[in-house]
Write an enzyme that holds these catalytic residues in place. Structure first.
Site, mmCIF file in Angstrom:
data_model
loop_
_atom_site.group_PDB
_atom_site.id
_atom_site.type_symbol
_atom_site.label_atom_id
_atom_site.label_comp_id
_atom_site.label_asym_id
_atom_site.label_seq_id
_atom_site.Cartn_x
_atom_site.Cartn_y
_atom_site.Cartn_z
ATOM 1 N N ASP A 32 0.828 -1.221 0.000
ATOM 2 C CA ASP A 32 0.000 0.000 0.000
ATOM 3 C C ASP A 32 0.855 1.261 0.000
ATOM 4 O OD1 ASP A 32 -2.762 -1.187 2.100
ATOM 5 O OD2 ASP A 32 -1.802 -1.955 0.281
ATOM 6 N N ALA A 33 1.973 1.221 0.755
ATOM 7 C CA ALA A 33 2.814 2.428 0.889
ATOM 8 C C ALA A 33 3.341 2.855 -0.482
ATOM 9 C CB ALA A 33 3.972 2.147 1.833
ATOM 10 N N GLU A 34 3.698 1.863 -1.301
ATOM 11 C CA GLU A 34 4.239 2.153 -2.648
ATOM 12 C C GLU A 34 3.127 2.782 -3.483
ATOM 13 O OE1 GLU A 34 6.982 1.953 -4.185
ATOM 14 O OE2 GLU A 34 6.653 1.593 -6.309
ATOM 15 N N SER A 81 -37.085 -4.843 -11.549
ATOM 16 C CA SER A 81 -36.880 -5.456 -10.226
ATOM 17 C C SER A 81 -37.314 -6.916 -10.337
ATOM 18 C CB SER A 81 -37.711 -4.719 -9.179
ATOM 19 O OG SER A 81 -39.062 -4.790 -9.564
ATOM 20 N N LEU A 82 -36.815 -7.738 -9.441
ATOM 21 C CA LEU A 82 -37.019 -9.179 -9.562
ATOM 22 C C LEU A 82 -38.236 -9.626 -8.768
ATOM 23 C CD1 LEU A 82 -33.316 -10.221 -9.018
ATOM 24 C CD2 LEU A 82 -34.589 -10.418 -11.141
ATOM 25 N N LYS A 113 -27.232 -13.224 -4.635
ATOM 26 C CA LYS A 113 -27.966 -11.950 -4.655
ATOM 27 C C LYS A 113 -27.323 -11.012 -3.610
ATOM 28 C CE LYS A 113 -32.636 -9.986 -4.645
ATOM 29 N NZ LYS A 113 -32.356 -8.902 -3.645
ATOM 30 N N ARG A 134 -30.852 3.062 -9.241
ATOM 31 C CA ARG A 134 -31.977 2.468 -9.966
ATOM 32 C C ARG A 134 -33.180 3.412 -9.951
ATOM 33 N NH1 ARG A 134 -36.289 0.056 -8.575
ATOM 34 N NH2 ARG A 134 -37.332 -1.439 -9.941
ATOM 35 N N LYS A 284 -31.521 -16.790 -13.492
ATOM 36 C CA LYS A 284 -31.869 -16.181 -14.782
ATOM 37 C C LYS A 284 -31.775 -17.212 -15.898
ATOM 38 C CE LYS A 284 -29.674 -11.959 -13.122
ATOM 39 N NZ LYS A 284 -28.502 -11.061 -13.205
HETATM 40 N N1 9MJ Z 1 -28.577 -8.063 -6.337
HETATM 41 C C1 9MJ Z 1 -27.945 -8.908 -7.155
HETATM 42 O O1 9MJ Z 1 -26.916 -9.492 -6.798
HETATM 43 N N2 9MJ Z 1 -28.505 -9.141 -8.457
HETATM 44 N N3 9MJ Z 1 -29.576 -8.484 -8.965
HETATM 45 C C2 9MJ Z 1 -29.720 -8.980 -10.187
HETATM 46 C C3 9MJ Z 1 -30.736 -8.531 -11.143
HETATM 47 C C4 9MJ Z 1 -31.744 -7.633 -10.910
HETATM 48 C C5 9MJ Z 1 -32.443 -7.533 -12.111
HETATM 49 C C6 9MJ Z 1 -31.832 -8.354 -13.013
HETATM 50 O O2 9MJ Z 1 -30.761 -8.977 -12.410
HETATM 51 N N4 9MJ Z 1 -28.814 -9.923 -10.472
HETATM 52 C C7 9MJ Z 1 -28.040 -10.025 -9.387
HETATM 53 N N5 9MJ Z 1 -26.984 -10.865 -9.242
#
Ligand code: 9MJ
Length: 317
Positions: A32-34, A81-82, A113, A134, A284
């Site tokens: 880190d010092a470098e 959103s999921l 996630k 978002r 997914k």
């Molecule tokens: N929070 C998170 O880690 N997410 N969120 C998505 C996401 C949200 C909408 C589409 O993909 N994918 C991952 N790994």
């Protein structure tokens, strides 16, 4: 003067390389010092010769002047959103709906996630140009200056490509503990969890405060992948990694829902060993053609689902 320009370019490349090794590969090659000594030399030279300062200079990461307010940003591609799943049965229902639509030849990508804040980052010809929260999925806030302080966010990609990526900005558990310890010493209110601490840090108008919070970022999707000729989510993640982004390594391509369920239960056990919080697993459909066929509701994609781990009884100390 010419010597100064050459030295500035040399320092910039060197520091960006060291930064990538330390924060993306987690494999520093110099102490880190470098790193700090070279950074001080670069900042001094850029002060003396501002005409040689470039937008990918690592000196940008220490945070500039505080903003008066955040500008609004329209996401050209909405940030969806999921939908949530809470039980194994929900995952099997999801898989059944998917296979009814696209047939049995479907593969999934499982990702941890990350429990942070969804952000979008835009690059033009390889340079980081803008980052946003978002927000409501369509309109977010411009937090470019704060995101520049996240060391694992590349200021310049390994290829001169124009893209938009999405990811999760988060605060590692160790940074969270350290921050709350500091706040306790100062008699300040503690953050309840790393997610709130990350959100609070990115909402700071003063980027120097954001820089002091040691945030991190995992990138998890390439919004304009098809424009770039990429046909699957797993290929998009591999490409993002080669460009210099930090992509979570614990992802797994699963050939069927049974493998997905195995991955979910595996990580439900192991998550306490991770240096960051996760609140579930994101599943997914891998093929973009099949994602296209499945489409999205007004809010969420039909080609993805978030399995949420049951909230743990957190014993507040
Ligand atoms: N929070 C998170 O880690 N997410 N969120 C998505 C996401 C949200 C909408 C589409 O993909 N994918 C991952 N790994």
């Amino acid at each position: 003067r010419q010597a100064a320009q050459t030295r500035i370019e040399e320092l910039r490349e060197l520091l960006n390389k060291y930064n990538y090794e330390y924060y993306v590969l987690d494999r520093p090659s110099v102490p880190d010092a470098e790193y700090d000594r070279l950074m001080q030399e670069l900042i001094a030279l850029e002060e003396q010769y501002p005409e040689f300062k470039t937008k990918d200079s690592p000196s940008q990461r220490v945070g500039g002047q505080p903003l008066d307010a955040f500008q609004k940003v329209e996401h050209r591609i909405p940030m969806l959103s999921l939908a949530n799943a809470f039980h194994e049965g929900d995952l099997r229902d999801f898989d059944r709906r998917v296979r009814q639509e696209v047939g049995d030849d479907v593969a999934y990508v499982c990702e941890l996630k990350i429990d942070g804040l969804a952000v979008s980052v835009r690059y033009e010809n390889g340079y980081f140009v803008q980052g946003a929260t978002r927000g409501d999925g369509v309109t977010g806030e411009d937090i470019t200056e704060n995101l520049k302080t996240i060391r694992s966010l590349p200021l310049r990609l390994k290829e001169a490509v124009t893209l938009e990526a999405r990811g999760e900005a988060y605060m590692p558990k160790a940074s969270f503990e350290r921050l709350n310890e500091q706040r306790k010493q100062r008699g300040e209110e503690l953050f309840a969890n790393p997610r709130n601490a990350a959100a609070g840090s990115l909402r700071q108008l003063d980027p120097k405060i954001a820089a002091s919070r040691h945030l991190d970022l995992f990138v998890y999707s390439l919004a304009n992948a098809e424009e770039l000729g990429i046909d699957s989510h797993s290929a998009a993640l591999d490409y993002l990694q080669t460009l210099g982004f930090k992509v979570n390594p614990e992802r797994r391509r699963c050939a069927n829902i049974d493998e997905v369920i195995r991955f979910v239960s595996e990580w439900h056990e192991k998550r306490s060993q991770l240096p960051y919080d996760i609140d579930g697993i994101v599943i997914k459909v891998d093929s973009f053609e099949q994602q296209e066929q499945l489409g999205a509701t007004a809010k969420s994609p039909r080609w993805a689902i978030a399995y949420k781990f049951p909230a743990e009884e957190v014993v507040t100390k």
